[in-house]
Design an enzyme around this catalytic site. Sequence first.
Site, PDB file in Angstrom:
ATOM      1  CG  HIS A 286      -1.953  -1.302   1.047  1.00  0.00           C
ATOM      2  ND1 HIS A 286      -2.545  -1.578   2.370  1.00  0.00           N
ATOM      3  CD2 HIS A 286      -2.680  -1.683  -0.045  1.00  0.00           C
ATOM      4  CE1 HIS A 286      -3.449  -2.512   1.937  1.00  0.00           C
ATOM      5  NE2 HIS A 286      -3.592  -2.620   0.470  1.00  0.00           N
TER       6      HIS A 286
ATOM      7  CG  HIS B  84      -1.919  -7.589   1.910  1.00  0.00           C
ATOM      8  ND1 HIS B  84      -2.121  -6.688   1.352  1.00  0.00           N
ATOM      9  CD2 HIS B  84      -1.216  -7.099   3.153  1.00  0.00           C
ATOM     10  CE1 HIS B  84      -1.627  -5.589   1.621  1.00  0.00           C
ATOM     11  NE2 HIS B  84      -1.203  -5.763   2.574  1.00  0.00           N
TER      12      HIS B  84
ATOM     13  CB  CYS C 226       3.717 -11.712   5.891  1.00  0.00           C
ATOM     14  SG  CYS C 226       4.177 -11.354   7.451  1.00  0.00           S
TER      15      CYS C 226
ATOM     16  CG  HIS D 170      -6.426  -5.659   4.664  1.00  0.00           C
ATOM     17  ND1 HIS D 170      -5.359  -6.426   4.388  1.00  0.00           N
ATOM     18  CD2 HIS D 170      -5.638  -4.411   4.584  1.00  0.00           C
ATOM     19  CE1 HIS D 170      -4.121  -6.092   4.480  1.00  0.00           C
ATOM     20  NE2 HIS D 170      -4.209  -4.645   4.644  1.00  0.00           N
TER      21      HIS D 170
ATOM     22  CD  GLU E  80      -3.226 -10.160   7.711  1.00  0.00           C
ATOM     23  OE1 GLU E  80      -3.483 -10.581   8.588  1.00  0.00           O
ATOM     24  OE2 GLU E  80      -2.860  -8.948   7.541  1.00  0.00           O
TER      25      GLU E  80
ATOM     26  CB  THR F  69      -0.625  -9.737  10.830  1.00  0.00           C
ATOM     27  OG1 THR F  69      -0.789  -9.264   9.332  1.00  0.00           O
ATOM     28  CG2 THR F  69      -0.782 -11.116  10.815  1.00  0.00           C
TER      29      THR F  69
ATOM     30  CB  SER G 298      -0.788   2.031   4.281  1.00  0.00           C
ATOM     31  OG  SER G 298      -0.469   1.384   5.500  1.00  0.00           O
TER      32      SER G 298
ATOM     33  CB  SER H  17       3.382  -0.216   2.813  1.00  0.00           C
ATOM     34  OG  SER H  17       2.638  -1.357   3.220  1.00  0.00           O
TER      35      SER H  17
END
Length: 280
Positions: free
Chosen positions: A46, A78, A100, A128, A130, A165, A221, A264
Amino acid sequence: MSKKRQVIRTKVMGFGMGVKSVIQIVEDEIDRDKKEPLYTYGPLIHNRLVIEKLHEKGVGEIEDPGEADGGAIVIRAHGIHPQKRKEFKEAGYRLVEGTCPRVLKSQQTVSEYSKKGWNIIIVGDKNHGEVRAIEGCAERFTTILTEEESAGVEVSGNTLVIAQTTLSEEEYERICRILLSRNPGIEIVRSICPATKQRQSSLKELIGKVQAVVVVGGKNSANTRRLYLTAKKTGIPCWHVEDVDELPDELGRYETIGITAGASTPDWVIDNIERAIEEL
């Protein structure tokens, strides 16, 4: 002679573990002697400035196999929905893992408990990347983000609670307390990245030492926005900027200015902002 403006950085700021890793993965792919096109699964991070630099280097971004004719695709930090991963593989793309490790662990945990028939509550932003990747590993789930939603969500029986996270730990704790009051037997996963809490704590520590704060990072972000809101709640003059040209002239009124940055935000952007503030 006027006193030189002092810029103080938070002790913890900038690229997170997962972001730093996936950026390096993409750079390594760019440097490889290859003939296949290179893509990232959606925007890699982001941060508009980083994305623009990747585009200049020939890196494209796609979210569906049909958007291109094959090549290598780097999975962003993500993560990716399991069904979408399958579709890219079946379409002949070479998948390069950039998820990640903490997100992968969340996906694995949700998958494991779902197979046992547990209800899954995901605490995070349903839009989002993730969160969508984690949702893809659950058979029966609800995604919530607010305390109000936690008061009405289904929590009977075996229920696992897990967080995005990059969620604020304070927000997560408040929501978990509500869920526990409704079902003391729920299982809570401590999935928030420690660096998220460290950025928040580091910012709070800095605020008492400066007259104003600049939060550096992408406007889209989530963790950067949370840093900005943390500063704003204290009443200190603060701004959320992506680049040097967004710095307001009124910053020139202050002699001591603090800087923090989201997960980011690369070092070179932070450095540019710091120099620009010093020269105001």
